[in-house]
Design an enzyme around this catalytic site. Structure first.
Site, PDB file in Angstrom:
ATOM      1  N   ALA A 170      40.314  35.039  48.155  1.00  0.00           N
ATOM      2  CA  ALA A 170      40.809  34.293  46.998  1.00  0.00           C
ATOM      3  C   ALA A 170      39.850  34.425  45.823  1.00  0.00           C
ATOM      4  CB  ALA A 170      41.015  32.825  47.368  1.00  0.00           C
ATOM      5  N   TYR A 171      38.585  34.227  46.074  1.00  0.00           N
ATOM      6  CA  TYR A 171      37.583  34.290  45.008  1.00  0.00           C
ATOM      7  C   TYR A 171      37.480  35.697  44.434  1.00  0.00           C
ATOM      8  CZ  TYR A 171      33.101  33.641  42.631  1.00  0.00           C
ATOM      9  OH  TYR A 171      32.096  33.581  41.695  1.00  0.00           O
ATOM     10  N   SER A 172      37.357  36.692  45.308  1.00  0.00           N
ATOM     11  CA  SER A 172      37.202  38.073  44.850  1.00  0.00           C
ATOM     12  C   SER A 172      38.407  38.524  44.035  1.00  0.00           C
ATOM     13  CB  SER A 172      37.008  39.010  46.042  1.00  0.00           C
ATOM     14  OG  SER A 172      35.842  38.683  46.772  1.00  0.00           O
ATOM     15  N   SER A 187      40.630  36.655  42.433  1.00  0.00           N
ATOM     16  CA  SER A 187      40.758  35.908  41.180  1.00  0.00           C
ATOM     17  C   SER A 187      39.777  36.416  40.139  1.00  0.00           C
ATOM     18  CB  SER A 187      40.554  34.406  41.413  1.00  0.00           C
ATOM     19  OG  SER A 187      39.216  34.108  41.785  1.00  0.00           O
TER      20      SER A 187
END
Length: 247
Positions: free
Chosen positions: A153-155, A157
């Site tokens: 999710a972080y990567s 986004s």
């Protein structure tokens, strides 16, 4: 009289971490600042005594209408907006493989990390266009360039933030507005401190300098990017990774 005297900056995620460090740096250099954060008590604790040069706004950065209202409030208060720095961000649940990630968590991370950057820049750009000047900086991440296992999710986004930076940089290249991103590796912030140690070690081991970056290093580079000196670079993602990214 500092380098940013007479300028007005909006900083999201200003109650902690990189946003907090940048806010202090810009204030020290003479800027007036509008500070956005969900944690309004945190803003009051850090900046409540600054006075007229600081406007503190507690808000849900994922609410497009509220963001637009806040930007209008800033413009009415100070009469201009020269700088936008998007620092707000969450990692979401980490140390999970992709098939273990919930759609709910993925959507939440994208709303905070990507959509908020879209909402703020959408609201600010027309005001900058009217004055033919502006500096926009989106805080991305080395994870957006390379991808960190266990952080889908972080990567993803942050990769989207980098993609938007490239588009916006090209779209406004002839208007006096620059749009750039900053891709830190591991910076010791509350966000990083909240992550599992195994995840932090995985990321730090990839850094040739074998250490985390500091908040001062992040703030120093960020303030250069949004300065009038940085006038011929746009759509670019600046490295802050201790040698991990060399492109």
């Amino acid at each position: 009289m500092g380098e940013f005297s007479g300028q007005v900056a909006i900083i999201t995620g200003a109650a902690s971490g990189i946003g907090l460090a940048i806010a202090y740096k810009l204030l020290a250099e003479g800027a007036s600042v509008a500070l956005f954060d969900f944690n309004e008590p945190g803003l009051q604790q850090e900046f409540g005594t600054v006075g007229e040069r600081a406007l503190l706004i507690g808000l849900d950065i994922t609410d497009e209408n509220r963001v637009a209202e806040a930007v209008t409030q800033v413009n009415q208060r100070f009469g201009q907006i020269d700088i936008l720095i998007n620092c707000v961000g969450i990692t979401g649940i980490t140390n999970l493989r992709s098939h273990e990630v919930s759609s709910e968590n993925l959507h939440k991370v994208f709303e905070v990390n990507f959509m908020s950057c879209f909402y703020t820049s959408k609201a600010v750009v027309p005001l900058m266009l009217a004055r033919q000047y502006g500096r926009i900086l989106h805080i991305a991440s080395i994870a957006g360039k390379e991808g960190n296992a266990g952080m889908l999710a972080y990567s993803a986004s942050k990769a989207a933030v980098i993609g938007m930076t490239k588009v916006q940089g090209k779209e406004y290249a002839e208007t006096g507005i620059t749009v750039n991103a900053l891709a830190p590796a591991v910076i010791r912030t509350p966000l990083v401190d909240a992550m599992p140690e195994v995840q932090v070690r995985y990321m730090t081991d990839k850094i040739p300098m074998k250490r985390c970056g500091t908040l001062d290093e992040a703030a120093n580079l960020a303030t250069y990017i949004v300065s009038s000196k940085n006038s011929f670079t746009t759509g670019f993602t600046f490295d802050l990774s201790g040698g991990r990214a060399t492109y």
